[in-house]
Enzyme design. Structure first.
Site, PDB file in Angstrom:
ATOM      1  N   HIS A  97      -1.745   0.560  -9.544  1.00  0.00           N
ATOM      2  CA  HIS A  97      -2.314  -0.432  -8.624  1.00  0.00           C
ATOM      3  C   HIS A  97      -2.895  -1.602  -9.437  1.00  0.00           C
ATOM      4  CE1 HIS A  97      -4.155  -0.938  -4.348  1.00  0.00           C
ATOM      5  NE2 HIS A  97      -3.926  -2.111  -4.901  1.00  0.00           N
ATOM      6  N   ARG A 134       0.864  -1.177   0.000  1.00  0.00           N
ATOM      7  CA  ARG A 134       0.000   0.000   0.000  1.00  0.00           C
ATOM      8  C   ARG A 134       0.902   1.228   0.000  1.00  0.00           C
ATOM      9  NH1 ARG A 134      -3.392  -2.895  -1.425  1.00  0.00           N
ATOM     10  NH2 ARG A 134      -5.395  -3.365  -0.480  1.00  0.00           N
ATOM     11  N   GLU A 194      -4.280   7.315  -3.908  1.00  0.00           N
ATOM     12  CA  GLU A 194      -4.754   6.867  -5.227  1.00  0.00           C
ATOM     13  C   GLU A 194      -6.146   7.449  -5.468  1.00  0.00           C
ATOM     14  OE1 GLU A 194      -4.446   2.611  -5.190  1.00  0.00           O
ATOM     15  OE2 GLU A 194      -2.307   2.686  -4.821  1.00  0.00           O
TER      16      GLU A 194
HETATM   17  O1  LIG Z   1      -4.438  -4.295  -3.670  1.00  0.00           O
HETATM   18  C1  LIG Z   1      -4.904  -5.348  -3.823  1.00  0.00           C
HETATM   19  C2  LIG Z   1      -5.323  -6.252  -2.783  1.00  0.00           C
HETATM   20  O2  LIG Z   1      -5.308  -5.891  -1.588  1.00  0.00           O
HETATM   21  O3  LIG Z   1      -5.719  -7.374  -3.145  1.00  0.00           O
END
Ligand SMILES: O=CC(=O)O
Length: 323
Positions: A292, A245, A274
């Site tokens: 992402h 993250r 984001e």
């Molecule tokens: O970011 C993606 C997830 O947490 O699967």
């Protein structure tokens, strides 16, 4: 209940599973050809308004990591019984508030781990070999335009410090072992089933590593786990890859370290705010950016939706009917 994949489903990833009559999930037809939903950046409550759906008729939320399921959202939905997220991470959901309200939370299991690990390795290889930077050069290349190709660096033999040796981190380690990298890690606890060197302190891990790969969940303990001190310990030849993250890294400090050459490069699939990518990163050739997207392969996305659909099925088949 039959779920198919489609527009309504993608819309419902924002709406959650609303329903026309308050009980049944929206019909979901033919998933993937659609781009990311136009509703994506509406909040759940705004979305309900645009669809004229009364909050009291929403028994379930189906969301993705960009959709915040805050305490306010949860409290506004009095019939809510389940929050299912198409993600491994659950940092976008107020878990405590769900617990307080007896609301079930469903996240993914292993569906995305291999893809996210592949993406971590791809970002590292790209930063080291300057693939994206080279791609931009190659498009302008020609006999009258002699461009000097950027000189890459080896991946093989690098000392890689993995932060978070869970399912994703473990997959990253396996892949990078095949590159003859030396694997070390930091986790909440030492994992007795692996022989990689464990560092209980992230600064120590960074000072022993050429590359840091962030794979851990975002929690209050891991927020900014990579701060300026860690980046300085990693040093000017160091590379950071983040598939966890954005807020795992102090993003402002990361930008400064990249601009001042205090670290050598970064491969980033995630950002603090984001969908906003810091503009300072855009001109940097030593940074590879990805929206992402590590967990967005077609195949795994289908598996992921199957997984949440099953949970929703169970929820709806055991939920008492309300009028
Ligand atoms: O970011 C993606 C997830 O947490 O699967």
């Amino acid at each position: 209940m039959k779920y198919e994949w489609g527009n309504e489903f993608r819309a419902s990833t924002t709406l959650g599973v609303g329903s026309s009559n308050g009980l049944h999930p929206l019909p979901i037809s033919k998933f993937p050809q659609i781009p990311f939903p136009k509703f994506l950046f509406l909040s759940l409550l705004q979305f309900l308004q645009t669809q004229h759906i009364h909050p009291s008729s929403v028994p379930a939320i189906l969301c993705n990591p960009l959709q915040l399921v805050t305490a306010d959202v949860i409290r506004s939905l009095p019939s809510l019984g389940i929050v299912a997220t198409v993600s491994v991470g659950s940092d976008h959901i107020d878990i405590l508030e769900c617990r307080r309200g007896g609301i079930e939370v469903v996240t993914l299991g292993t569906q995305f781990a291999a893809d996210v690990a592949d993406m971590a390795v791809a970002l590292l290889v790209d930063v080291e070999f300057k693939i994206s930077a080279g791609d931009r050069l190659a498009r302008k290349w020609g006999p009258c335009k002699p461009l000097s190709s950027p000189c890459g660096s080896k991946v093989g033999g690098k000392r890689v410090g993995i932060i978070g040796l869970g399912r994703i981190g473990g997959e990253v380690a396996k892949r990078l072992e095949a590159f003859d990298c030396i694997i070390m890690y930091h986790s909440r606890n030492k994992n007795p089933s692996v022989s990689y060197t464990f560092h209980s302190n992230v600064v120590d891990l960074a000072s022993e590593s050429d590359v840091l790969v962030l794979c851990c969940p975002l929690t209050e303990q891991t927020r900014c786990i990579v701060n300026k001190e860690v980046m300085l310990a990693l040093g000017k030849d160091g590379i950071i890859v983040n598939v966890g993250r954005g807020a795992l890294i102090d993003e402002k400090e990361l930008i400064q370290c990249l601009l001042k050459g205090e670290i050598r490069g970064a491969g980033l699939d995630v950002f603090e705010n984001e969908p906003n990518v810091p503009k300072e990163l855009l001109p940097l050739d030593n940074v590879v950016l990805s929206p992402h997207a590590a967990a967005l392969t077609f195949d795994s996305t289908l598996d992921a939706f199957e997984h949440v659909a099953k949970s929703l099925d169970i929820f709806f088949s055991t939920k008492p009917q309300v009028s």
